[in-house]
Design an enzyme around this catalytic site. Structure first.
Site, mmCIF file in Angstrom:
data_model
loop_
_atom_site.group_PDB
_atom_site.id
_atom_site.type_symbol
_atom_site.label_atom_id
_atom_site.label_comp_id
_atom_site.label_asym_id
_atom_site.label_seq_id
_atom_site.Cartn_x
_atom_site.Cartn_y
_atom_site.Cartn_z
ATOM 1 N N LYS A 206 0.188 -12.117 8.495
ATOM 2 C CA LYS A 206 -0.811 -11.311 7.788
ATOM 3 C C LYS A 206 -1.342 -12.198 6.680
ATOM 4 O O LYS A 206 -0.639 -12.499 5.711
ATOM 5 C CB LYS A 206 -0.173 -10.039 7.199
ATOM 6 N N TYR B 236 3.951 -12.449 5.746
ATOM 7 C CA TYR B 236 2.883 -11.903 4.895
ATOM 8 C C TYR B 236 2.559 -12.910 3.799
ATOM 9 O O TYR B 236 3.402 -13.217 2.962
ATOM 10 C CB TYR B 236 3.393 -10.584 4.297
ATOM 11 N N THR C 51 0.832 -1.209 0.000
ATOM 12 C CA THR C 51 0.000 0.000 0.000
ATOM 13 C C THR C 51 0.870 1.264 0.000
ATOM 14 O O THR C 51 0.589 2.224 -0.714
ATOM 15 C CB THR C 51 -0.910 0.003 1.241
ATOM 16 N N ILE D 251 -4.458 -5.712 9.224
ATOM 17 C CA ILE D 251 -3.510 -4.763 8.622
ATOM 18 C C ILE D 251 -4.282 -4.137 7.480
ATOM 19 O O ILE D 251 -4.549 -4.784 6.470
ATOM 20 C CB ILE D 251 -2.218 -5.467 8.178
#
Lengths: 313, 313, 313, 313
Positions: free
Chosen positions: D174, D146, D60, D213
């Site tokens: 995540k 992740y 992001t 998240i």
């Protein structure tokens, strides 16, 4: 705004009052990377013994042997760990204006209080170019200008300094050409720090220097803080031989050797620096032992064998 | 093996015979990146007018203002485009041994014929450190050692040179301290190239220099090739004023200005370099016009307005 | 102009005729740096055995594990050493448009013939962003677009390809999604190279692929050249098991292992790649020995011990 | 020891309790550099509205479009400015183990609390390689793993996660593959944060996720903090359309567009990202206005003209 850049006039004013600034040593691990634990231990002793500011990655700290990302990382680390207790001045100058701007911008972004800005060594430039260079880097935030013709091959003339002295981000000069020039600058309102440890006591107490940016204070921060706080001719005289020895080869070779001999850093050199010879070390050991109780963290001074020193590639 | 490194004794021997080597200019686009088209045009004229070798990214070519990937790219580009017609010597030295090793290794990997190796300017080091530095970089491939105390703040003493002169990759010295030293080195079997254009003719014909690493030959390659091939006191005398003007400010400021005035490069400067003043340019225009027919590709010499010059950040 | 970029329509046209392009392996020394001697030996065999082009630093060559300066250096080295004998295609794409532009510009500056351009993996983007990205990188020079959704997580749709197909620098597509799509692209005038070794023979001879960008041809360049030159179902069938084994783990893990087993590269892996298990190696040894006489330079196929493999950091 | 690495078990334990972590946006100036003033303004609102942690330079935040020195600088800046008020998690993973190690080491040196570690996207690797990669990066300090196969092209299997779950620096996952997997991991003692904003409320309150998240919390930190603190089906339902719109193109395209429309960042995109179309923006404006009072600092939501957006190179 952020960092000292944000502090404005108050911040600038505080910077101009610093008396003892150490050009802090960068210690290495055997693999050649930074030894942050040893670094932190030395910096803690600096804080506790009266040092008010640090030059991170100066020529003493071997900024010239760092990649810029290492250099900015070390500034950021120092700000983050000790920024509330000591002023952090990043040596983010360069002979390339582009590199100086990039590093200085990053240094302020990670919170340094000021930059040390060198004139373009090696490549050199004209007086007009020098002014352009300094104006460019001063626009990034507060800066001390560094004049050391013995390294740069080009003196920064007084009129160049005076032409930028009114800039709001100009803090003063680290001057290595002697005390008469410092006195002259002071008469014109320019703050100076001596760049010569052997002249620093006289500079401060007889020639209107604000203080010193010191190599020796890596070893004996408390004694050097005393020298800056009050006139003490006896102490100054007693330190003469040690200071002389610390510059028997180009700095930071003797300092690096001394810190290793004192057990404060691993005996690791980044080329082109190499340790002092054993003979030089023997001479230094005598001098270091005379002040050993003032070297924080030093339990023993060893001459060491040549084989103990490492120069990783 | 690859590049000149592969050529072994023959390659080394050929390098030692070069007489005219140009420290080639790096031209820029308005955005500050390399102008490879202008570069290629200049190099082609060098090849066609008797220049035998190029220093790529020297202080004249502003290697000190390049990132290393730009620098190695320019070496690779030069090898790829002109390597069959001219010797390519990359200025892959550095005051950081680590950086010098990295750049030199990459330079040889992309085919350069030799490296120019500087002693550690600015940071400096001890004589032992100097030897270690040179031994390290010589291990990568053939090298010319560059002695220019006016830039580095530290002369390379004769005994350091003699201590590395027997290394198989040692080619010789680019010496800027004068012709008597060059003559002395020659008597000891060390090949020298003069680093001073104003002394180069005498160096070659009266003091046993092998040749010159020249700035002026960027402009008048053919005339400088003549000067190196045969003694010509008249020509040497006629060029004195032009050469003097080309060093009226730190090189490459006058050269950059001259090439722009001749229309051979865009008038773009990377800081800290800035153009000569209009007054200096006026003086130069007179001198340049006197040799204009020997400046390849120059159709007109213009004084230019200050507003035409760019210094992109 | 320079490199293949200079060659214009002729250059582009020649690129579109290549049948066998190898995604060349990057071998390493024990210290993790490039082993250029091993690389050169492999490339020489490629040249001598009918390979017409190389992808330098592809996913097979582990461009994703290189710094950009290493990557461009390897392209420059390849151009300089072999550019007169084989087409050099640099994998200078990136999921960052800025990085792709920088690397592609440098790649063309050092003489590569074309670029391989990937769509932005991992970060991904919109269809409008994809078009902007491709238009930006195509402006730098001739390019093959690489579609491999299994790696990028995002297929490049046909209409995106068709929207850039008329660009003068568009060469075609390395397509990994199968032969029916290749056939469809061909019907629309888009040149394709199969990105799947197991489908490449059929792609070329039954589905209008121009050729293959191959992993297997690192090992058996001559046999793969035969497969591309003429339909040979027997040969294709005989190679099936070997090709299947070469993709039993993510490429280039099996290839790297195989080249080490054949003694053509040092058994050095850059993480996150690790060698195949001993069991997998045993299976591979059988298959490799079946084609051993077609593996240039392979004197012996060894299963090797786990302890022989290195993964330097 | 320093940073969160120093905090040991207490630090690790605190990290595992975070509920709302924002994958923070990186805003740009018109020249493409970081807009630190805009960044600081956004982060201050995050701190004041209940966000407990930040991912700096995540997908992001466009870490994939940063140079590593920019990336580490942003981590250092965030630690220095806000580290006493919010946990700072640097996205220092990479598909190159070497780069991940370097960036992670630097991130911890400048004080980040934890790293986000991705599996090697694009290049991919074997399961053994995956384990080696994670073990290597975990050795540097606390990390969240992740898993986002839609970006990486390779799912991280449960057994890989379980094989590293006992590592002292393993914080959790995540996870973007859905809530049933999160529930399963929780049953095995593995902490999970949802990586999908649309599923996060259910994940937290019905499927044992520790938190989220989040991308959406850049815009509406307070509402998302509420969603994580307590079950609120009405609020979750009311946000559905906005969240859906925020993923109508690959993230962070809609978020970037939304923040520009809200006047919180300059409308500057780094390629390959480009703004949403005007039609998409019109749809978004309606949704953004519905929550406008919960978007800190937003005085107006504008659809904007295409011509207002910049994509500097």
């Amino acid at each position: 705004l952020h960092g000292a850049a944000a502090a404005g006039i108050q911040g600038t004013s505080a910077m101009k009052k610093l008396r003892l600034i150490t050009a802090i040593k960068t210690p290495y691990l055997a693999n050649g990377k930074f030894d942050l634990d040893a670094y932190d231990a030395i910096v803690e002793q600096q804080v506790q013994n009266g040092v008010e500011g640090l030059i991170v990655g100066g020529t003493t700290g071997e900024g010239q042997l760092m990649s810029w990302d290492e250099h900015v990382m070390l500034i950021a680390h120092t700000v983050n760990q000790y920024g509330r207790h000591i002023k952090v001045i990043g040596n983010t100058g360069s002979n390339s204006t582009r590199e100086a701007l990039h590093a200085t911008e990053q240094g302020f972004a990670v919170g340094m209080d000021a930059a040390l800005q060198i004139n373009p060594y090696y490549g050199k430039t004209s007086m007009v170019g020098l002014t352009e260079h300094f104006r460019a880097v001063l626009s990034e935030g507060p800066a001390i200008i560094y004049n050391v013709p013995g390294r740069t091959g080009q003196d920064i003339p007084d009129d160049i300094i005076m032409s930028i002295a009114a800039h709001e981000n100009f803090l003063g000069v680290k001057e290595c050409t002697g005390n008469s020039r410092i006195e002259d600058y002071h008469s014109k309102g320019v703050v100076c720090w001596s760049g010569n440890d052997d002249e620093a006591h006289a500079a401060r107490h007889c020639h209107q220097a604000q203080g010193v940016i010191s190599v020796t204070s890596n070893l004996i921060p408390g004694l050097f803080a005393n020298l800056m706080r009050q006139k003490d001719d006896d102490l100054a005289a007693r330190l003469e031989d040690l200071i002389s020895w610390l510059f028997c080869e180009p700095n930071p070779i003797p300092l690096n050797t001394a810190l290793a001999m004192c057990g404060l850093v691993k005996p690791v050199f980044r080329l082109p620096y190499v340790p002092l010879s054993q003979e030089q070390r023997k001479r230094g050991a005598v001098l270091l032992r005379q002040v050993q109780q003032h070297i924080p963290g030093c339990k023993e001074v060893r001459v060491m064998d040549d084989s103990e020193f490492l120069t990783p590639r």
